[in-house]
Enzyme design. Sequence first.
Site, short mmCIF file in Angstrom:
data_model
loop_
_atom_site.label_atom_id
_atom_site.label_comp_id
_atom_site.label_asym_id
_atom_site.label_seq_id
_atom_site.Cartn_x
_atom_site.Cartn_y
_atom_site.Cartn_z
N TYR A 35 84.47 67.20 41.10
CA TYR A 35 83.91 66.65 39.87
C TYR A 35 82.52 66.09 40.12
O TYR A 35 81.62 66.17 39.30
CB TYR A 35 84.81 65.56 39.28
CG TYR A 35 84.40 65.20 37.88
CD1 TYR A 35 83.50 64.15 37.65
CD2 TYR A 35 84.85 65.94 36.79
CE1 TYR A 35 83.11 63.83 36.37
CE2 TYR A 35 84.46 65.63 35.51
CZ TYR A 35 83.57 64.58 35.30
OH TYR A 35 83.17 64.29 34.03
N PHE A 88 60.06 78.43 18.70
CA PHE A 88 61.31 79.14 18.98
C PHE A 88 62.41 78.38 18.23
O PHE A 88 62.40 77.16 18.15
CB PHE A 88 61.64 79.28 20.47
CG PHE A 88 62.86 80.12 20.64
CD1 PHE A 88 64.08 79.54 20.93
CD2 PHE A 88 62.81 81.47 20.38
CE1 PHE A 88 65.23 80.33 21.00
CE2 PHE A 88 63.95 82.27 20.43
CZ PHE A 88 65.15 81.69 20.75
N THR A 89 63.38 79.08 17.72
CA THR A 89 64.36 78.49 16.80
C THR A 89 65.03 77.25 17.35
O THR A 89 64.94 76.17 16.78
CB THR A 89 65.43 79.53 16.46
OG1 THR A 89 65.92 80.05 17.70
CG2 THR A 89 64.87 80.67 15.63
N LYS A 95 68.64 83.96 31.12
CA LYS A 95 67.62 85.01 31.16
C LYS A 95 67.18 85.17 32.60
O LYS A 95 67.88 85.85 33.36
CB LYS A 95 66.42 84.65 30.24
CG LYS A 95 66.71 84.81 28.75
CD LYS A 95 67.60 83.73 28.24
CE LYS A 95 67.46 83.46 26.78
NZ LYS A 95 68.38 82.39 26.32
N PHE A 137 70.21 82.72 10.38
CA PHE A 137 70.25 84.12 10.83
C PHE A 137 71.55 84.43 11.58
O PHE A 137 72.01 85.55 11.61
CB PHE A 137 69.05 84.44 11.72
CG PHE A 137 68.82 83.40 12.77
CD1 PHE A 137 68.00 82.31 12.51
CD2 PHE A 137 69.49 83.46 13.97
CE1 PHE A 137 67.84 81.32 13.45
CE2 PHE A 137 69.33 82.47 14.91
CZ PHE A 137 68.49 81.38 14.64
N ARG A 142 63.99 89.37 13.81
CA ARG A 142 63.14 88.24 14.16
C ARG A 142 61.98 88.21 13.15
O ARG A 142 60.83 88.45 13.49
CB ARG A 142 62.60 88.37 15.58
CG ARG A 142 63.69 88.25 16.62
CD ARG A 142 64.12 86.85 16.99
NE ARG A 142 65.12 86.27 16.10
CZ ARG A 142 65.80 85.17 16.43
NH1 ARG A 142 65.57 84.57 17.57
NH2 ARG A 142 66.69 84.67 15.59
N ASP A 159 58.77 75.85 28.58
CA ASP A 159 60.04 76.51 28.30
C ASP A 159 60.00 77.70 29.26
O ASP A 159 59.35 78.70 28.98
CB ASP A 159 60.11 76.95 26.84
CG ASP A 159 61.39 77.74 26.57
OD1 ASP A 159 61.75 77.90 25.41
OD2 ASP A 159 62.02 78.21 27.55
C1 P61 Z 1 62.42 81.08 24.75
C2 P61 Z 1 63.79 80.51 24.61
C3 P61 Z 1 64.88 81.33 24.30
O1 P61 Z 1 64.69 82.65 24.15
C4 P61 Z 1 66.17 80.75 24.16
C5 P61 Z 1 67.32 81.51 23.78
N1 P61 Z 1 67.16 82.76 23.48
C6 P61 Z 1 68.02 83.61 22.95
C7 P61 Z 1 69.39 83.23 22.45
C8 P61 Z 1 69.17 82.84 21.00
C9 P61 Z 1 68.80 81.56 20.72
C10 P61 Z 1 68.41 81.23 19.42
C11 P61 Z 1 68.35 82.20 18.46
O2 P61 Z 1 67.79 81.96 17.26
C12 P61 Z 1 68.77 83.45 18.74
F1 P61 Z 1 68.82 84.31 17.77
C13 P61 Z 1 69.13 83.80 20.03
C14 P61 Z 1 67.50 84.96 22.66
O3 P61 Z 1 68.27 85.84 22.27
O4 P61 Z 1 66.26 85.17 22.84
C15 P61 Z 1 66.31 79.35 24.36
C16 P61 Z 1 67.64 78.63 24.25
O5 P61 Z 1 68.39 78.95 25.39
P1 P61 Z 1 69.98 79.06 25.33
O6 P61 Z 1 70.29 80.25 24.47
O7 P61 Z 1 70.39 79.25 26.77
O8 P61 Z 1 70.48 77.79 24.74
C17 P61 Z 1 65.20 78.59 24.67
N2 P61 Z 1 63.98 79.17 24.79
#
Ligand code: P61
Length: 455
Positions: A71, A123-124, A257, A447, A381, A214
């Site tokens: 833990y 970014f969303t 990623k 979305f 997007r 980021d």
């Molecule tokens: C540049 C950046 C990202 O690309 C990102 C995530 N990305 C996704 C998944 C996703 C996220 C939000 C959406 O509206 C979406 F439809 C798809 C993606 O497909 O691109 C995160 C967040 O990282 P987490 O996913 O590990 O929490 C932070 N920063």
Amino acid sequence: KKYVAEPYKIKVVEPIAVTSRAQREEVIKKAGYNTFLINSSDVYIDLLTDSGTTAMSDNQWAGIMMGDEAYAGSKNFMKLQEAVREVYGFKYIVPTHQGRGAENILSQITIKEGDYIPGNMYFTTTRAHQEMNGGTFVDVIIDEAHDSANENPFKGNIDLKKFENLIDEVGADKIPYICVAVTVNLAGGQPVSMKNLKEVSKLAKENGIMVMYDATRCVENAYFIKEREEGYQDKSIAEILKEMMSYADGCTMSGKKDCLVNIGGFLAINDEKLYQKATQLVVVYEGMPSYGGMSGRDMEAMARGIYESVDYNYIHHRITQCRYLGDKLSDAGIPIVKPVGGHAVFLDAKQFYPHIPQDEFPAQMLAAQLYLKSGVRSMERGIISAGRDKDGNNYHPKLELVRLTIPRRVYTYAHMDVVADSIIDLYKERDKVKGLKMVYEPPVLRFFTARFEPL
Ligand SMILES: CC1=C(O)/C(=C\N=C(/Cc2ccc(O)c(F)c2)C(=O)O)C(COP(=O)(O)O)=CN1
């Protein structure tokens, strides 16, 4: 077309769904014309996202067997901490279950009501957490980033003038940090140059403003610097990445990623006080500071993925495979975002369906049509992803795109050919396609679960 063969061989295979047009017509209707609502078992080639869809290496799978599920003080955390210190160079690391776990903590410990957070395009999830903590996101990316045809090699760059104007306008004490995404997802996976990172860091320091990356696709960014920026051709990916990170005070990272894992992330920080504030929150949202919502085995896999990700042969193939798809499409006259990004090819739906007004959701329809045509899943997007502003009006982003996101080490060039050929066919029938109306709209991040019907 010349391409770089895969620097790996296949050891395990996962059969994928070969479907008929009739089946896909049923599926897309049930999914309300929203590719997020299609079941994976109904998808042939899944280009929805590169997030968490990576194929891990045998070395990483071996690491899964080395999970120390203590833990507190897991051996795998020590390994992960060592990997981040060695490859990224940051002092403190707070593991989180994924990127937005880090965004949640960073936003809460740095942003106060009425603050402004400049960044290179929104970014969303990043903007959502900034706004939920009373901050206002301000786009300070260069204008070229909003022009899909502009071929600037570093379209992710920050416009220093815009950053300076914001400082003059609201005052540095209202700007806790500038958020620099390397690469910029919604601009089309576009990189930031080392020169720009240095300049941003200098201007921020002069004003006592922190620089937070980021870092989600930072290895791809390093590759573009090596390929395109004067003086970096002979440097290794690892050296370039380390130098990039040296101009930041910390970063949020979605390990799903560029750390080559299916779950995981972290917040990295150099400032000890900020680290302490982060540890006070990580226990509330994620767990002990030494596991942050991850199992020991997943921390081990991510540590090993961090080392693998800076291997030149891996990233050279990854970027080249994506470019192969982009080049094949643009050679056929398909409108895509230029230059081709690091993780995806973005179709310009506004140019693909010029007869469909943005308020009838051309990108949403194009993603649905692509699935119908070939079982290939992509992601909208555009206006749907952009959501509504504080007054409830739809944002109208200049970029109305469909993202063809290439998972790491998963698909072969044959799959890229299937994707390209089906899009080229779709383009021939573009005049027959009509827009959509939204029949169900959720209040936040619509979305993911919105539903549509053809007009
Ligand atoms: C540049 C950046 C990202 O690309 C990102 C995530 N990305 C996704 C998944 C996703 C996220 C939000 C959406 O509206 C979406 F439809 C798809 C993606 O497909 O691109 C995160 C967040 O990282 P987490 O996913 O590990 O929490 C932070 N920063």
